[in-house]
Scaffold this active site. Structure first.
Site, PDB file in Angstrom:
ATOM      1  N   HIS A   1      20.733 -24.269  25.005  1.00 38.61           N
ATOM      2  CA  HIS A   1      20.300 -22.883  24.946  1.00 38.61           C
ATOM      3  C   HIS A   1      21.458 -21.949  24.641  1.00 38.61           C
ATOM      4  CE1 HIS A   1      17.621 -19.574  25.891  1.00 38.61           C
ATOM      5  NE2 HIS A   1      18.562 -19.058  26.660  1.00 38.61           N
TER       6      HIS A   1
ATOM      7  N   GLY B   1       5.360 -27.673  -6.248  1.00 45.47           N
ATOM      8  CA  GLY B   1       5.971 -28.739  -5.456  1.00 45.47           C
ATOM      9  C   GLY B   1       7.369 -28.341  -5.007  1.00 45.47           C
ATOM     10  N   TYR B   2       8.223 -29.353  -4.887  1.00 41.94           N
ATOM     11  CA  TYR B   2       9.588 -29.144  -4.401  1.00 41.94           C
ATOM     12  C   TYR B   2      10.339 -28.116  -5.260  1.00 41.94           C
ATOM     13  CZ  TYR B   2       9.750 -33.370  -1.429  1.00 41.94           C
ATOM     14  OH  TYR B   2       9.574 -34.310  -0.458  1.00 41.94           O
ATOM     15  N   ILE B   3      10.449 -28.444  -6.559  1.00 38.85           N
ATOM     16  CA  ILE B   3      11.322 -27.645  -7.422  1.00 38.85           C
ATOM     17  C   ILE B   3      10.783 -26.223  -7.554  1.00 38.85           C
ATOM     18  CG2 ILE B   3      12.262 -27.467  -9.768  1.00 38.85           C
ATOM     19  CD1 ILE B   3      12.311 -30.546  -9.859  1.00 38.85           C
TER      20      ILE B   3
ATOM     21  N   CYS C   1      20.855 -35.955  -9.285  1.00 39.16           N
ATOM     22  CA  CYS C   1      21.179 -35.310  -8.012  1.00 39.16           C
ATOM     23  C   CYS C   1      22.466 -34.503  -8.094  1.00 39.16           C
ATOM     24  CB  CYS C   1      21.278 -36.354  -6.906  1.00 39.16           C
ATOM     25  SG  CYS C   1      21.763 -35.631  -5.337  1.00 39.16           S
TER      26      CYS C   1
ATOM     27  N   LYS D   1      21.520 -27.275  -7.007  1.00 35.99           N
ATOM     28  CA  LYS D   1      20.406 -26.506  -6.417  1.00 35.99           C
ATOM     29  C   LYS D   1      20.770 -25.990  -5.037  1.00 35.99           C
ATOM     30  CE  LYS D   1      18.042 -28.309  -3.674  1.00 35.99           C
ATOM     31  NZ  LYS D   1      16.974 -29.256  -3.745  1.00 35.99           N
ATOM     32  N   LYS D   2      21.344 -26.861  -4.197  1.00 38.37           N
ATOM     33  CA  LYS D   2      21.690 -26.443  -2.830  1.00 38.37           C
ATOM     34  C   LYS D   2      22.736 -25.333  -2.874  1.00 38.37           C
ATOM     35  CE  LYS D   2      21.519 -26.918   1.699  1.00 38.37           C
ATOM     36  NZ  LYS D   2      21.804 -28.016   2.596  1.00 38.37           N
TER      37      LYS D   2
ATOM     38  N   GLY E   1       6.462 -31.934 -11.849  1.00 38.25           N
ATOM     39  CA  GLY E   1       6.640 -33.362 -11.597  1.00 38.25           C
ATOM     40  C   GLY E   1       7.642 -34.001 -12.542  1.00 38.25           C
TER      41      GLY E   1
ATOM     42  N   GLU F   1      16.293 -26.142  20.401  1.00 40.62           N
ATOM     43  CA  GLU F   1      15.827 -26.418  21.764  1.00 40.62           C
ATOM     44  C   GLU F   1      14.295 -26.417  21.828  1.00 40.62           C
ATOM     45  OE1 GLU F   1      16.504 -23.453  24.889  1.00 40.62           O
ATOM     46  OE2 GLU F   1      16.888 -21.958  23.334  1.00 40.62           O
TER      47      GLU F   1
ATOM     48  N   ARG G   1       1.836 -30.477  -1.810  1.00 37.41           N
ATOM     49  CA  ARG G   1       0.897 -31.530  -1.404  1.00 37.41           C
ATOM     50  C   ARG G   1       1.672 -32.638  -0.662  1.00 37.41           C
ATOM     51  NH1 ARG G   1      -3.791 -32.403  -3.863  1.00 37.41           N
ATOM     52  NH2 ARG G   1      -3.289 -31.327  -5.796  1.00 37.41           N
TER      53      ARG G   1
ATOM     54  N   GLU H   1      11.483 -24.270  -4.345  1.00 36.80           N
ATOM     55  CA  GLU H   1      12.916 -24.017  -4.142  1.00 36.80           C
ATOM     56  C   GLU H   1      13.415 -22.946  -5.117  1.00 36.80           C
ATOM     57  OE1 GLU H   1      14.194 -28.301  -2.214  1.00 36.80           O
ATOM     58  OE2 GLU H   1      14.614 -28.009  -4.327  1.00 36.80           O
TER      59      GLU H   1
ATOM     60  N   ARG I   1      -2.112 -25.538 -10.862  1.00 35.26           N
ATOM     61  CA  ARG I   1      -3.451 -25.927 -11.318  1.00 35.26           C
ATOM     62  C   ARG I   1      -4.426 -26.054 -10.143  1.00 35.26           C
ATOM     63  NH1 ARG I   1      -2.135 -32.260 -12.859  1.00 35.26           N
ATOM     64  NH2 ARG I   1      -1.390 -32.829 -10.810  1.00 35.26           N
TER      65      ARG I   1
ATOM     66  N   CYS J   1      19.857 -31.939  -6.758  1.00 38.44           N
ATOM     67  CA  CYS J   1      20.117 -31.572  -5.351  1.00 38.44           C
ATOM     68  C   CYS J   1      21.378 -30.733  -5.144  1.00 38.44           C
ATOM     69  CB  CYS J   1      20.282 -32.822  -4.491  1.00 38.44           C
ATOM     70  SG  CYS J   1      19.337 -34.239  -5.001  1.00 38.44           S
TER      71      CYS J   1
HETATM   72  P1  NDP Z   1       6.298 -32.322  -7.302  1.00 39.90           P
HETATM   73  O1  NDP Z   1       5.635 -33.615  -7.446  1.00 39.90           O
HETATM   74  O2  NDP Z   1       6.915 -31.954  -6.002  1.00 39.90           O
HETATM   75  O3  NDP Z   1       5.264 -31.172  -7.662  1.00 39.90           O
HETATM   76  C1  NDP Z   1       4.651 -31.121  -8.915  1.00 39.90           C
HETATM   77  C2  NDP Z   1       3.784 -29.882  -8.999  1.00 39.90           C
HETATM   78  O4  NDP Z   1       3.340 -29.744 -10.330  1.00 39.90           O
HETATM   79  C3  NDP Z   1       2.557 -29.948  -8.121  1.00 39.90           C
HETATM   80  O5  NDP Z   1       2.287 -28.657  -7.639  1.00 39.90           O
HETATM   81  C4  NDP Z   1       1.476 -30.422  -9.090  1.00 39.90           C
HETATM   82  O6  NDP Z   1       0.202 -29.915  -8.780  1.00 39.90           O
HETATM   83  C5  NDP Z   1       1.928 -29.778 -10.382  1.00 39.90           C
HETATM   84  N1  NDP Z   1       1.567 -30.562 -11.579  1.00 39.90           N
HETATM   85  C6  NDP Z   1       1.747 -31.876 -11.761  1.00 39.90           C
HETATM   86  N2  NDP Z   1       1.343 -32.232 -13.000  1.00 39.90           N
HETATM   87  C7  NDP Z   1       0.908 -31.128 -13.607  1.00 39.90           C
HETATM   88  C8  NDP Z   1       0.363 -30.844 -14.883  1.00 39.90           C
HETATM   89  N3  NDP Z   1       0.204 -31.789 -15.795  1.00 39.90           N
HETATM   90  N4  NDP Z   1      -0.003 -29.569 -15.147  1.00 39.90           N
HETATM   91  C9  NDP Z   1       0.164 -28.591 -14.243  1.00 39.90           C
HETATM   92  N5  NDP Z   1       0.667 -28.810 -13.028  1.00 39.90           N
HETATM   93  C10 NDP Z   1       1.047 -30.046 -12.702  1.00 39.90           C
HETATM   94  O7  NDP Z   1       7.347 -32.268  -8.503  1.00 39.90           O
HETATM   95  P2  NDP Z   1       8.676 -31.448  -8.769  1.00 39.90           P
HETATM   96  O8  NDP Z   1       8.769 -31.365 -10.238  1.00 39.90           O
HETATM   97  O9  NDP Z   1       8.738 -30.204  -7.967  1.00 39.90           O
HETATM   98  O10 NDP Z   1       9.801 -32.428  -8.224  1.00 39.90           O
HETATM   99  C11 NDP Z   1       9.849 -33.773  -8.689  1.00 39.90           C
HETATM  100  C12 NDP Z   1      10.309 -34.697  -7.614  1.00 39.90           C
HETATM  101  O11 NDP Z   1      11.706 -34.513  -7.395  1.00 39.90           O
HETATM  102  C13 NDP Z   1       9.671 -34.446  -6.257  1.00 39.90           C
HETATM  103  O12 NDP Z   1       8.479 -35.156  -6.119  1.00 39.90           O
HETATM  104  C14 NDP Z   1      10.723 -34.900  -5.299  1.00 39.90           C
HETATM  105  O13 NDP Z   1      10.517 -36.248  -5.035  1.00 39.90           O
HETATM  106  C15 NDP Z   1      12.020 -34.701  -6.039  1.00 39.90           C
HETATM  107  N6  NDP Z   1      12.705 -33.496  -5.528  1.00 39.90           N
HETATM  108  C16 NDP Z   1      13.106 -33.498  -4.220  1.00 39.90           C
HETATM  109  C17 NDP Z   1      13.738 -32.397  -3.698  1.00 39.90           C
HETATM  110  C18 NDP Z   1      14.149 -32.410  -2.273  1.00 39.90           C
HETATM  111  O14 NDP Z   1      14.229 -33.467  -1.677  1.00 39.90           O
HETATM  112  N7  NDP Z   1      14.395 -31.253  -1.656  1.00 39.90           N
HETATM  113  C19 NDP Z   1      14.018 -31.227  -4.504  1.00 39.90           C
HETATM  114  C20 NDP Z   1      13.529 -31.329  -5.856  1.00 39.90           C
HETATM  115  C21 NDP Z   1      12.909 -32.427  -6.332  1.00 39.90           C
HETATM  116  P3  NDP Z   1      -0.820 -30.647  -7.791  1.00 39.90           P
HETATM  117  O15 NDP Z   1      -0.379 -30.321  -6.403  1.00 39.90           O
HETATM  118  O16 NDP Z   1      -2.109 -30.074  -8.165  1.00 39.90           O
HETATM  119  O17 NDP Z   1      -0.707 -32.121  -8.092  1.00 39.90           O
END
Ligand code: NDP
Length: 448
Positions: free
Chosen positions: A437, A177-179, A43, A51-52, A263, A442, A205, A182, A199, A48
């Site tokens: 307001h 996903g998240y990263i 973090c 990144k922020k 992930g 609000e 999700r 962002e 994929r 975090c």
């Molecule tokens: P996420 O779990 O958020 O997203 C992973 C993404 O990678 C999904 O789109 C998933 O697709 C895809 N994926 C997973 N496995 C594969 C694979 N083998 N091949 C291709 N695509 C794949 O992971 P992140 O890496 O973005 O972040 C990790 C964790 O860190 C988060 O789950 C979160 O908990 C934490 N985090 C939190 C933040 C915050 O609070 N703002 C910021 C950054 C990270 P599919 O949808 O198809 O499964």
């Protein structure tokens, strides 16, 4: 004579490990913590926090543009990645020192080396020294997972992204996903051409569908390209240093940087846990009970290494609960209900509680209130970007089951509203609250 060298030996000085170490020490325990990289963990060092800061830096691109509509004479501005990078890394250094000195001031011994478990009450350090401890806490976090396609070594992960020599012209981000979202926002704002591939055809999700769709639509309008149902075939480094990426279902693409955001996997490899009798799940996560205890009585785990909820504030709560329970004579269980979360995309998303589809699955029908509006600032700036707030309620009682939003400052707004959701308040309580307001927040008390 004491039976063990330490009452507690913590492996990993990230968010969970640091909290557990210093609270256990404050309760009077003799504590050591081993860290193989830098005190602060993901973090603070490569997650975090930096990144922020990049998000703030990137947002100036829009602010400087919009400022002209507010009467400011903004000359043509240029951006210097190395200035932002170095200032962010300097702040990370400051925090690293602050975390280290907090541990020192609590009397926690910090050992900057790798440690592995060599028995239920024994840890072996990289130097070969063996130490004994009444309890061992595994707080080693997680690391980025990289798909094993040919040429994957040419890509980077969030571990390396904060150290780039220069801003890449063309970036391909794998994952949605998240990263991924962002950094798609960061690079796009800073002027890189961003392509995000996933994929599946789903981004983020687990987040509310309508909110995700809004982010997708806004991101596309901002110029980010999305390619769905795309799996890596391979990455080829070309003579000019650029990367040619092949994927299923789409044409090859040439980029300057590939960022894997696919992930994170628990950091348990080579830690000696299975050998010591600790049960790991199929992802390698330490299996723990509600009290953070593993299958070995003296070995506990908190944070991402347990793969429960991969969020810093959750790891901190787990570390605190562990230390209070085991060393403070204050048995504490972490409450995992209604954990707010945010994605610091452009614009950001925030949510707490059930999404509409999760609530429908549980309750059959639900009441959904929305506010779909163009923030005042965006109107004057001529920015056609709408915010969306959603409140999901139990149909009969009106109890708020979930709150989800996308729009400027939504994480700041949601944190306060999450208190109401966590407290089990009903829609009435929001309605009875007078609006502040003019604000975006609000809309929370004006939803129809
Ligand atoms: P996420 O779990 O958020 O997203 C992973 C993404 O990678 C999904 O789109 C998933 O697709 C895809 N994926 C997973 N496995 C594969 C694979 N083998 N091949 C291709 N695509 C794949 O992971 P992140 O890496 O973005 O972040 C990790 C964790 O860190 C988060 O789950 C979160 O908990 C934490 N985090 C939190 C933040 C915050 O609070 N703002 C910021 C950054 C990270 P599919 O949808 O198809 O499964």
């Amino acid at each position: 004579m004491a039976q063990f060298d330490y009452d507690l030996f913590v492996i990993g000085a990230g968010s969970g490990g640091v909290r557990a170490s210093r609270v256990a020490a404050a309760h009077g325990a003799k504590v050591a913590v081993a860290e193989e990289y830098r005190v602060g963990g993901t973090c603070v060092i490569r997650g975090c926090v930096p990144k922020k800061l990049l998000i703030y830096g990137a947002h100036f691109a829009e602010d400087l543009h919009d400022a002209r509509r507010f009467g400011w004479d903004v000359p043509e501005c240029s951006f210097d990645w190395t200035v932002l990078r170095d200032n962010v890394l300097a702040e990370v250094d400051r925090l690293n020192k602050a975390y280290t000195s907090t541990l020192d001031s609590h009397g926690v011994e910090v050992l900057l080396e790798r440690a592995t478990v060599s028995g239920p009450n024994e840890v072996t350090l990289a130097s070969g020294r063996k130490v004994s401890a009444g309890k061992i806490l595994i707080a080693t976090g997680a690391r980025p997972a990289v798909p094993q396609c040919p040429g994957h070594e040419h890509g980077i992960t969030s571990n390396e992204v904060f150290h780039l020599d220069h801003l890449p012209g063309r970036v391909l981000i794998a994952g949605a996903g998240y990263i991924a979202n962002e950094f798609a926002g960061i690079f796009n704002e800073l002027g890189s051409k961003v392509t995000l591939i996933n994929r599946s055809d789903v981004i983020l999700r687990g987040y509310d569908e309508q909110i995700r769709d809004r982010l997708l639509q806004i991101s596309m309008t901002k110029g980010i390209d999305f390619r769905f149902h795309a799996e890596f075939k391979g990455i080829e480094k070309q003579a000019d240093g650029s990367l040619k990426v092949g994927m299923t279902g789409h044409d090859d693409i040439e980029v300057d940087l590939v960022l894997f955001a696919t992930g994170r996997v628990p950091n348990t490899e080579g830690l000696g846990l299975a050998e010591a009798g600790v049960t790991l799940d199929d992802k390698g996560a330490v299996v723990v009970g509600d009290d953070n205890r593993s299958s070995v009585d003296s070995i506990f785990a908190v944070g991402d290494v347990t793969n429960r909820v991969q969020l810093t504030p959750v790891a901190i709560r787990e570390g605190q609960a562990f230390a209070d329970s085991e060393f403070g004579d204050k048995p504490t269980l972490v409450d995992y209900g209604c954990i707010p979360a945010a994605v610091f995309s452009h614009p950001p998303i925030a949510g707490v509680g059930m999404t509409e589809s999760q609530a429908k699955q549980k309750y059959g029908s639900v009441k959904v209130y929305t506010s779909d509006f163009r923030p005042m600032k965006n109107v004057l700036a001529g920015r056609n970007e709408r915010a969306l707030y959603k409140m999901i309620c139990e149909p009969n009682s009106g109890k708020v089951l979930g709150l989800h939003m996308i729009g400027p400052d939504s994480p700041e707004i949601l944190q306060a509203a999450a208190v109401a959701v966590k407290a089990g308040l009903h829609k009435d309580a929001f309605d009875q609250t007078v609006a502040l307001h003019p604000s975006m927040a609000e809309e929370l008390v004006l939803m129809k």
